[in-house]
Design a protein around this motif. Structure first.
Motif, PDB file in Angstrom:
ATOM      1  N   ASP A 557      16.566  67.552  84.668  1.00  0.00           N
ATOM      2  CA  ASP A 557      15.449  66.766  84.181  1.00  0.00           C
ATOM      3  C   ASP A 557      14.477  67.527  83.416  1.00  0.00           C
ATOM      4  O   ASP A 557      13.461  68.327  83.967  1.00  0.00           O
ATOM      5  N   VAL A 558      14.646  67.182  82.132  1.00  0.00           N
ATOM      6  CA  VAL A 558      13.541  67.873  81.286  1.00  0.00           C
ATOM      7  C   VAL A 558      12.913  66.409  80.389  1.00  0.00           C
ATOM      8  O   VAL A 558      13.431  66.229  79.403  1.00  0.00           O
ATOM      9  N   PRO A 559      11.819  65.944  80.828  1.00  0.00           N
ATOM     10  CA  PRO A 559      11.215  64.847  80.268  1.00  0.00           C
ATOM     11  C   PRO A 559      11.167  64.921  78.781  1.00  0.00           C
ATOM     12  O   PRO A 559      11.259  64.038  77.964  1.00  0.00           O
ATOM     13  N   GLU A 560      10.877  66.113  78.238  1.00  0.00           N
ATOM     14  CA  GLU A 560      10.569  66.239  76.598  1.00  0.00           C
ATOM     15  C   GLU A 560      11.832  66.283  76.004  1.00  0.00           C
ATOM     16  O   GLU A 560      11.546  66.069  74.712  1.00  0.00           O
ATOM     17  N   ALA A 561      12.830  66.151  76.582  1.00  0.00           N
ATOM     18  CA  ALA A 561      14.390  66.100  75.849  1.00  0.00           C
ATOM     19  C   ALA A 561      14.377  64.687  75.585  1.00  0.00           C
ATOM     20  O   ALA A 561      14.644  63.759  76.326  1.00  0.00           O
ATOM     21  N   THR A 562      14.605  64.452  74.089  1.00  0.00           N
ATOM     22  CA  THR A 562      14.606  63.000  73.871  1.00  0.00           C
ATOM     23  C   THR A 562      15.955  62.854  72.816  1.00  0.00           C
ATOM     24  O   THR A 562      16.238  61.552  72.411  1.00  0.00           O
ATOM     25  N   ILE A 563      16.585  63.857  72.742  1.00  0.00           N
ATOM     26  CA  ILE A 563      18.185  63.548  71.844  1.00  0.00           C
ATOM     27  C   ILE A 563      19.156  64.179  72.812  1.00  0.00           C
ATOM     28  O   ILE A 563      18.929  65.249  73.228  1.00  0.00           O
ATOM     29  N   MET A 564      20.130  63.370  72.691  1.00  0.00           N
ATOM     30  CA  MET A 564      21.343  63.627  73.352  1.00  0.00           C
ATOM     31  C   MET A 564      22.572  63.533  72.427  1.00  0.00           C
ATOM     32  O   MET A 564      22.623  62.483  71.706  1.00  0.00           O
ATOM     33  N   VAL A 565      23.384  64.631  71.925  1.00  0.00           N
ATOM     34  CA  VAL A 565      24.371  64.729  71.294  1.00  0.00           C
ATOM     35  C   VAL A 565      25.525  64.963  72.029  1.00  0.00           C
ATOM     36  O   VAL A 565      25.639  65.954  72.946  1.00  0.00           O
ATOM     37  N   ILE A 566      26.706  63.998  72.152  1.00  0.00           N
ATOM     38  CA  ILE A 566      27.875  64.261  72.789  1.00  0.00           C
ATOM     39  C   ILE A 566      29.113  64.299  71.751  1.00  0.00           C
ATOM     40  O   ILE A 566      29.244  63.514  71.153  1.00  0.00           O
ATOM     41  N   GLU A 567      29.486  65.530  71.711  1.00  0.00           N
ATOM     42  CA  GLU A 567      30.782  65.864  70.947  1.00  0.00           C
ATOM     43  C   GLU A 567      31.992  65.381  71.549  1.00  0.00           C
ATOM     44  O   GLU A 567      32.170  65.283  72.695  1.00  0.00           O
ATOM     45  N   HIS A 568      32.853  64.680  70.709  1.00  0.00           N
ATOM     46  CA  HIS A 568      34.215  64.337  70.976  1.00  0.00           C
ATOM     47  C   HIS A 568      33.900  63.208  72.294  1.00  0.00           C
ATOM     48  O   HIS A 568      34.565  63.328  73.343  1.00  0.00           O
ATOM     49  N   ALA A 569      32.938  62.377  71.964  1.00  0.00           N
ATOM     50  CA  ALA A 569      32.587  61.172  72.920  1.00  0.00           C
ATOM     51  C   ALA A 569      33.755  60.625  73.579  1.00  0.00           C
ATOM     52  O   ALA A 569      33.930  59.915  74.568  1.00  0.00           O
ATOM     53  N   GLU A 570      34.962  60.261  72.562  1.00  0.00           N
ATOM     54  CA  GLU A 570      35.968  59.562  72.820  1.00  0.00           C
ATOM     55  C   GLU A 570      36.828  60.136  74.200  1.00  0.00           C
ATOM     56  O   GLU A 570      37.753  59.483  74.566  1.00  0.00           O
TER      57      GLU A 570
END
Length: 701
Positions: A557-570
């Protein structure tokens, strides 16, 4: 413990002719997932075939269709071994019937064995896929070559099983037949009226029909034989859960008394207001606590719906009534996160809170354990370490279990046995379709958290092809300049922490080349200290990108984190993508999630990513996940099929689960000790499907 009549079912497969230590190990790997766990006959009998090979087509050679599996009656004419020392030329056997000639081809063959198996002039029945080369029929490596006597007993419809290295379909089928032959019929545990109504065979007959199918329809999930065995499995599961429930309820509960001042003080100290569904869940918990029965409640809420706050309010009520509360999380990281998120609040209102995990030093543990036993700690948060015998509470009134699907029924009980009349509250952030709630929590009342806390903004989700990586990195640079923080999740390369770590380490290096010390790394192979240091640097220091494997899936839980990149989401399941996305959007700033994929995408992967773009509703996502990939993954286990279930299919057999739940409750009401006429056979059922825990309860209770 187990009645003698079940001995042959639980005998090791290595007691059968033809199953030596090496094949026994392969069976253990296939059936138990571990070569050190001896595989037993019952494990193999419940290993279901997935398809059939039809050998019933018996044409003449002139009429045999090209590319089909056929069974032909041949006279053996001649053996043509390859030239000496030339391994590339196959061994060929020439044969004929009244209508034509055929070549049987073998690569790397043992000529002596083939000559003994097919002497010149003998008649043999040969089965395999027939193909024509230059108009001449040929079968390469026939599946069966038998004489007239053996042909009479050869199965023309042959089941196909899931296999592992070192096991052929032929060996599995032969071993299954040996198990079936040595299996004594057991007393019937199902009601005659039910069997008649559903047209279900006896247990023994049903297994025989599944492993010796007459046609493809016998393997259908809805065939009478398959539904019979699936219902047995559902009933074993629901009966075990009902026995646990009645056992917990039977152990007298305490009608707790408190006036609510501590909870009110906590609510006043919160920087936000509780949602309607949080208030509703708290009211349901308080109603349970006030009853003279032990509470067994599941709080099911989507990512970020505020389960921790609900648990904290329940703990406050129990602490005010004079008892202690404990909360158990599946990982060290998650336990410490929970501690950080409630510590300030607890200190504000005077709740004495501590955290303890297996990673703490002996001195720290000793100090905590002494304080706990004396009653100087009100609320203890920890991992599996809380189960240990050395952990003694002054008076444990409430046990809270987080991410329940990672703990078994037995562990739940072990924690609640640490106190007298301990109430049990279980939380999960995995939205679970109703079928699975029944499967895993048939013994619990359920509270649902359906709203997100006020002020949370929706997360914008986009998909992007991996070949646009450079573009993404430059857009990310612009956001970091504005002070944004970003998670970058690398995929499971495969079931190997080593390889996962490698994937994450490589991405960490490449991002570090661009962003320098602003990039941190966290993965499962790091020590607790290294993880904590990386997390702190990201949470409170100047690191702005956290490259991670899926260790961050729950609870970070880090409220300041606003970007999530998920690599190879498939490569990820829907439920997992949803969990990961839920790590952002926890503050009041707009957040985004970028799903990086490697094309081209299959239809299931495409549907998954589209679903992620369309909705943030965890329940819709869970239903879609169940439909797309089998229920094993909805609860975070990797194999398809229900966790702990070998025969039952969540979608095809959901009516059976509902039937079994009602039946189990009725059985436990009428015969709680399973002592009646049907009790003995029902105990057999629990043993056969590995639900022995429930029998231990009967003996103890």
């Amino acid at each position: 413990m187990r009645p003698d009549r079940l001995n042959s079912y639980f005998a090791s497969l290595t007691t059968l002719k033809g199953v030596g230590p090496k094949i026994g190990q392969a069976f253990s790997r296939l059936l138990r997932g571990d070569v050190l766990q001896p595989s037993r006959r019952i494990d193999l009998l419940l290993h279901m075939p997935v398809a059939v090979i039809d050998r019933s087509l018996q044409p003449s050679l002139a009429e045999a269709p090209d590319g089909f599996i056929v069974t032909v009656r041949l006279t053996i004419d001649k053996h043509l071994p390859p030239p000496r020392n030339n391994k590339r030329v196959p061994y060929r056997v020439l044969a004929h019937d009244e209508t034509g000639e055929i070549t049987l081809t073998y690569f790397h063959a043992n000529g002596g064995y083939l000559e003994r198996q097919m002497p010149v002039g003998s008649v043999r029945f040969v089965s395999g896929r027939l193909e024509r080369f230059n108009g001449v029929p040929q079968i390469t490596h026939p599946d069966h070559v038998v004489d007239e006597d053996d042909f009479a007993s050869m199965p023309l419809i042959e089941p196909v099983y899931p296999l592992t290295a070192g096991l052929s379909g032929k060996v599995v089928h032969k071993t299954v037949q040996a198990c079936l032959e040595e299996m004594p019929p057991l007393p019937e545990w199902q009601e005659t009226a039910l069997l008649d109504r559903e047209h279900w065979p006896a247990f023994h007959e049903a297994l025989d029909r599944i492993h010796n199918p007459i046609g493809l329809s016998d393997l259908d999930l809805l065939s009478p034989a398959r539904r019979r065995i699936a219902y047995d499995e559902c009933l074993a599961s629901q009966l075990a859960l009902s026995l646990v429930r009645s056992n917990v309820k039977k152990a007298k509960g305490l009608a707790r008394q408190w006036d609510g001042k501590l909870k009110d003080a906590l609510i006043d100290a919160l920087p936000f207001t509780l949602t309607g569904s949080q208030q509703q869940a708290i009211a349901e918990i308080e109603a349970d606590l006030a009853l003279p029965e032990r509470m067994l409640r599941l709080v099911q809420g989507d990512v970020g719906s505020g389960k921790t706050m609900v648990a904290l309010m329940a703990a406050a009520d129990v602490i005010e009534s004079g008892a202690q509360a404990a909360m158990m999380a599946p990982t060290d990281l998650l336990a410490r996160q929970h501690y950080q998120s409630v510590r300030r609040l607890c200190e504000t209102v005077g709740i004495r809170v501590a955290v303890m995990t297996g990673k703490d030093s002996a001195a720290v543990k000793r100090q905590i354990l002494q304080a706990l036993e004396k009653g100087d700690i009100d609320f203890l948060i920890g991992t599996h370490a809380l189960f240990q015998q050395s952990v003694v509470f002054a008076d444990l009134g409430l046990a809270i279990v987080d991410e329940q699907h990672r703990f078994g029924v037995q562990q739940r009980l072990m924690l609640s046995d640490k106190g007298v009349a301990t109430d049990l509250l279980v939380m999960t952030a995995t939205p679970i379709p109703r079928t699975l709630v029944l499967t895993h929590y048939g013994d619990m009342d359920v509270s649902l958290l359906t709203e997100k806390p006020a002020g949370r903004k929706p997360i914008e989700t986009r998909t992007m092809s991996l070949d646009r990586l450079g573009e993404l990195v430059s857009r990310l640079a612009a956001q970091l300049e504005k002070g944004a923080k970003c998670y970058w999740v690398c995929p499971l390369v495969e079931e190997s922490e080593l390889l996962d770590a490698t994937a994450a380490e490589e991405r960490h290096e490449s991002l570090k080349a661009v962003f320098g010390h602003r990039v941190e790394l966290i993965h499962g192979r790091m020590s607790a200290e290294e993880k904590k240091s990386a997390m702190d640097h990201f949470k409170d220091g100047d690191a702005q990108i956290l490259v991670a494997t899926t260790v961050i899936e729950v609870g970070v839980d880090v409220p300041e984190a606003t970007i999530m990149v998920i690599e190879h989401a498939e490569r990820f399941g829907l439920a997992q993508l949803h969990q990961l996305r839920g790590r952002v959007g926890r503050g009041d700033k707009a957040s985004s999630c970028i799903l990086l994929f490697q094309g081209p995408l299959g239809s299931v992967a495409k549907e998954r990513l589209n679903m992620m773009r369309e909705t943030e509703d965890g329940f819709r996502i869970a239903e879609a996940d169940l439909r797309l990939r089998g229920e094993g993954d909805v609860l975070g286990t990797k194999q398809s099929g229900m966790p702990g279930f070998r025969v039952t299919d969540a979608e095809a057999h959901k009516d059976l689960m509902e039937m079994a739940r009602k039946e189990a409750r009725l059985i436990v009401e009428m015969d709680p000790g399973l002592q009646g006429k049907r009790g003995e056979p029902l105990r057999d059922l629990l043993y056969l499907f590995g639900r022995d825990e429930a029998i231990l309860l009967l003996k103890a209770g």
